[in-house]
Design a protein around this motif. Sequence first.
Motif, PDB file in Angstrom:
ATOM      1  N   LEU A 188     -68.265 -24.799  -6.820  1.00 51.15           N
ATOM      2  CA  LEU A 188     -69.106 -26.045  -7.279  1.00 51.15           C
ATOM      3  C   LEU A 188     -69.209 -27.031  -6.185  1.00 51.15           C
ATOM      4  O   LEU A 188     -70.450 -27.531  -5.690  1.00 51.15           O
ATOM      5  CB  LEU A 188     -68.409 -26.502  -8.396  1.00 51.15           C
ATOM      6  N   HIS A 189     -68.194 -27.458  -5.642  1.00 49.38           N
ATOM      7  CA  HIS A 189     -68.360 -28.453  -4.492  1.00 49.38           C
ATOM      8  C   HIS A 189     -69.342 -27.938  -3.500  1.00 49.38           C
ATOM      9  O   HIS A 189     -70.213 -28.542  -2.930  1.00 49.38           O
ATOM     10  CB  HIS A 189     -66.962 -28.756  -3.826  1.00 49.38           C
ATOM     11  N   ALA A 190     -69.056 -26.585  -3.050  1.00 51.28           N
ATOM     12  CA  ALA A 190     -69.887 -26.100  -1.955  1.00 51.28           C
ATOM     13  C   ALA A 190     -71.346 -25.984  -2.323  1.00 51.28           C
ATOM     14  O   ALA A 190     -72.260 -26.441  -1.413  1.00 51.28           O
ATOM     15  CB  ALA A 190     -69.472 -24.720  -1.602  1.00 51.28           C
ATOM     16  N   THR A 191     -71.671 -25.548  -3.555  1.00 52.58           N
ATOM     17  CA  THR A 191     -73.058 -25.426  -3.921  1.00 52.58           C
ATOM     18  C   THR A 191     -73.579 -26.798  -4.010  1.00 52.58           C
ATOM     19  O   THR A 191     -74.936 -27.060  -3.543  1.00 52.58           O
ATOM     20  CB  THR A 191     -73.220 -24.636  -5.332  1.00 52.58           C
ATOM     21  N   GLU A 192     -73.155 -27.853  -4.565  1.00 52.74           N
ATOM     22  CA  GLU A 192     -73.406 -29.141  -4.862  1.00 52.74           C
ATOM     23  C   GLU A 192     -73.695 -29.612  -3.473  1.00 52.74           C
ATOM     24  O   GLU A 192     -74.673 -30.264  -3.042  1.00 52.74           O
ATOM     25  CB  GLU A 192     -72.457 -29.908  -5.414  1.00 52.74           C
ATOM     26  N   THR A 193     -72.933 -29.502  -2.506  1.00 50.64           N
ATOM     27  CA  THR A 193     -73.075 -30.070  -1.022  1.00 50.64           C
ATOM     28  C   THR A 193     -74.200 -29.528  -0.435  1.00 50.64           C
ATOM     29  O   THR A 193     -75.061 -30.072  -0.036  1.00 50.64           O
ATOM     30  CB  THR A 193     -71.542 -29.892  -0.271  1.00 50.64           C
ATOM     31  N   LEU A 194     -74.416 -28.129  -0.292  1.00 52.98           N
ATOM     32  CA  LEU A 194     -75.554 -27.388   0.378  1.00 52.98           C
ATOM     33  C   LEU A 194     -76.945 -27.726  -0.321  1.00 52.98           C
ATOM     34  O   LEU A 194     -77.882 -27.863   0.431  1.00 52.98           O
ATOM     35  CB  LEU A 194     -75.184 -25.945   0.561  1.00 52.98           C
ATOM     36  N   LEU A 195     -76.883 -27.700  -1.490  1.00 54.15           N
ATOM     37  CA  LEU A 195     -78.159 -28.024  -2.239  1.00 54.15           C
ATOM     38  C   LEU A 195     -78.610 -29.388  -1.680  1.00 54.15           C
ATOM     39  O   LEU A 195     -79.875 -29.748  -1.604  1.00 54.15           O
ATOM     40  CB  LEU A 195     -78.240 -27.757  -3.722  1.00 54.15           C
ATOM     41  N   GLN A 196     -77.707 -30.297  -1.909  1.00 56.16           N
ATOM     42  CA  GLN A 196     -78.012 -31.643  -1.274  1.00 56.16           C
ATOM     43  C   GLN A 196     -78.358 -31.826   0.157  1.00 56.16           C
ATOM     44  O   GLN A 196     -79.441 -32.445   0.306  1.00 56.16           O
ATOM     45  CB  GLN A 196     -76.956 -32.752  -1.739  1.00 56.16           C
ATOM     46  N   GLU A 197     -77.876 -31.269   1.105  1.00 61.34           N
ATOM     47  CA  GLU A 197     -77.863 -31.228   2.355  1.00 61.34           C
ATOM     48  C   GLU A 197     -79.163 -30.453   2.677  1.00 61.34           C
ATOM     49  O   GLU A 197     -80.043 -30.879   3.625  1.00 61.34           O
ATOM     50  CB  GLU A 197     -76.782 -30.482   3.065  1.00 61.34           C
ATOM     51  N   LYS A 198     -79.543 -29.556   1.979  1.00 62.41           N
ATOM     52  CA  LYS A 198     -80.927 -28.762   2.265  1.00 62.41           C
ATOM     53  C   LYS A 198     -82.040 -29.339   1.601  1.00 62.41           C
ATOM     54  O   LYS A 198     -83.223 -28.960   1.751  1.00 62.41           O
ATOM     55  CB  LYS A 198     -80.793 -27.375   1.800  1.00 62.41           C
ATOM     56  N   GLY A 199     -82.008 -30.372   0.698  1.00 59.23           N
ATOM     57  CA  GLY A 199     -83.069 -31.246   0.035  1.00 59.23           C
ATOM     58  C   GLY A 199     -83.386 -30.515  -0.938  1.00 59.23           C
ATOM     59  O   GLY A 199     -84.572 -31.014  -1.742  1.00 59.23           O
ATOM     60  N   THR A 200     -82.589 -29.689  -1.740  1.00 62.13           N
ATOM     61  CA  THR A 200     -83.081 -28.988  -3.030  1.00 62.13           C
ATOM     62  C   THR A 200     -83.134 -29.853  -4.127  1.00 62.13           C
ATOM     63  O   THR A 200     -83.895 -29.888  -5.088  1.00 62.13           O
ATOM     64  CB  THR A 200     -82.197 -27.769  -3.199  1.00 62.13           C
ATOM     65  N   ILE A 201     -81.561 -30.749  -4.124  1.00 60.55           N
ATOM     66  CA  ILE A 201     -81.686 -31.581  -5.253  1.00 60.55           C
ATOM     67  C   ILE A 201     -81.247 -33.222  -4.287  1.00 60.55           C
ATOM     68  O   ILE A 201     -80.682 -32.971  -3.230  1.00 60.55           O
ATOM     69  CB  ILE A 201     -80.512 -31.228  -6.079  1.00 60.55           C
ATOM     70  N   THR A 202     -81.363 -33.998  -5.074  1.00 63.42           N
ATOM     71  CA  THR A 202     -80.924 -35.421  -4.466  1.00 63.42           C
ATOM     72  C   THR A 202     -79.622 -35.652  -5.449  1.00 63.42           C
ATOM     73  O   THR A 202     -79.299 -35.327  -6.367  1.00 63.42           O
ATOM     74  CB  THR A 202     -81.910 -36.676  -4.540  1.00 63.42           C
ATOM     75  N   ALA A 203     -79.012 -36.791  -4.502  1.00 62.03           N
ATOM     76  CA  ALA A 203     -77.714 -37.256  -5.416  1.00 62.03           C
ATOM     77  C   ALA A 203     -77.914 -37.713  -6.660  1.00 62.03           C
ATOM     78  O   ALA A 203     -77.164 -37.606  -7.651  1.00 62.03           O
ATOM     79  CB  ALA A 203     -77.040 -38.237  -4.482  1.00 62.03           C
ATOM     80  N   GLU A 204     -79.150 -38.728  -6.689  1.00 63.66           N
ATOM     81  CA  GLU A 204     -79.660 -39.112  -7.994  1.00 63.66           C
ATOM     82  C   GLU A 204     -79.866 -37.773  -9.020  1.00 63.66           C
ATOM     83  O   GLU A 204     -79.502 -38.277 -10.169  1.00 63.66           O
ATOM     84  CB  GLU A 204     -80.764 -39.860  -8.011  1.00 63.66           C
ATOM     85  N   GLU A 205     -80.491 -36.929  -8.723  1.00 63.54           N
ATOM     86  CA  GLU A 205     -80.854 -35.829  -9.426  1.00 63.54           C
ATOM     87  C   GLU A 205     -79.447 -35.140  -9.995  1.00 63.54           C
ATOM     88  O   GLU A 205     -79.333 -34.834 -11.200  1.00 63.54           O
ATOM     89  CB  GLU A 205     -81.797 -34.935  -9.074  1.00 63.54           C
ATOM     90  N   LEU A 206     -78.448 -35.129  -9.127  1.00 64.93           N
ATOM     91  CA  LEU A 206     -77.126 -34.387  -9.457  1.00 64.93           C
ATOM     92  C   LEU A 206     -76.500 -35.365 -10.433  1.00 64.93           C
ATOM     93  O   LEU A 206     -75.905 -34.944 -11.308  1.00 64.93           O
ATOM     94  CB  LEU A 206     -76.438 -34.232  -8.310  1.00 64.93           C
ATOM     95  N   LYS A 207     -76.632 -36.565 -10.230  1.00 62.58           N
ATOM     96  CA  LYS A 207     -75.861 -37.630 -11.018  1.00 62.58           C
ATOM     97  C   LYS A 207     -76.511 -37.358 -12.617  1.00 62.58           C
ATOM     98  O   LYS A 207     -75.596 -37.679 -13.517  1.00 62.58           O
ATOM     99  CB  LYS A 207     -75.751 -39.002 -10.680  1.00 62.58           C
ATOM    100  N   ALA A 208     -77.895 -37.194 -12.498  1.00 65.17           N
ATOM    101  CA  ALA A 208     -78.431 -37.354 -13.806  1.00 65.17           C
ATOM    102  C   ALA A 208     -78.069 -36.169 -14.626  1.00 65.17           C
ATOM    103  O   ALA A 208     -77.759 -36.013 -15.825  1.00 65.17           O
ATOM    104  CB  ALA A 208     -79.784 -37.602 -13.490  1.00 65.17           C
ATOM    105  N   ALA A 209     -78.103 -35.057 -13.846  1.00 63.47           N
ATOM    106  CA  ALA A 209     -77.594 -33.745 -14.555  1.00 63.47           C
ATOM    107  C   ALA A 209     -76.237 -33.699 -15.148  1.00 63.47           C
ATOM    108  O   ALA A 209     -76.070 -33.285 -16.298  1.00 63.47           O
ATOM    109  CB  ALA A 209     -77.799 -32.638 -13.406  1.00 63.47           C
TER     110      ALA A 209
END
Length: 103
Positions: free
Chosen positions: A73-94
């Motif tokens: 989960l950590h790796a998936t969240e990290t990479l999706l944010q680093e690649k610009g697929t999701i933002t930190a705000e979108e992750l927090k909202a989800a």
Amino acid sequence: MNGVHDMGGMHGLGPIVHTPEEPVFFNEWEGRVFAMLVSVNGVGHFNTDEFRHAMERMHPVEYMTVSYYEHWLHATETLLQEKGTITAEELKAALAKVKEAHA
């Protein structure tokens, strides 16, 4: 590299306990993390080497204190944010939606 993730084969850590009867997933969320990884990895968001490297970049204390699927989960969240697929705000909202649904 010689980090916390390279512990395999080190002496003094005791035997690996294997229980053939144990379930694939101990908790429902672990199966969801597995499915999430398969879905995003399979469409080119990141590759296996990037995924492993993201896990290897976890803080050693966190790496040692969380479960196998929490590494994923950590790796998936990290990479999706680093690649610009999701933002930190979108992750927090989800995450807030998930917590609210399970409260």
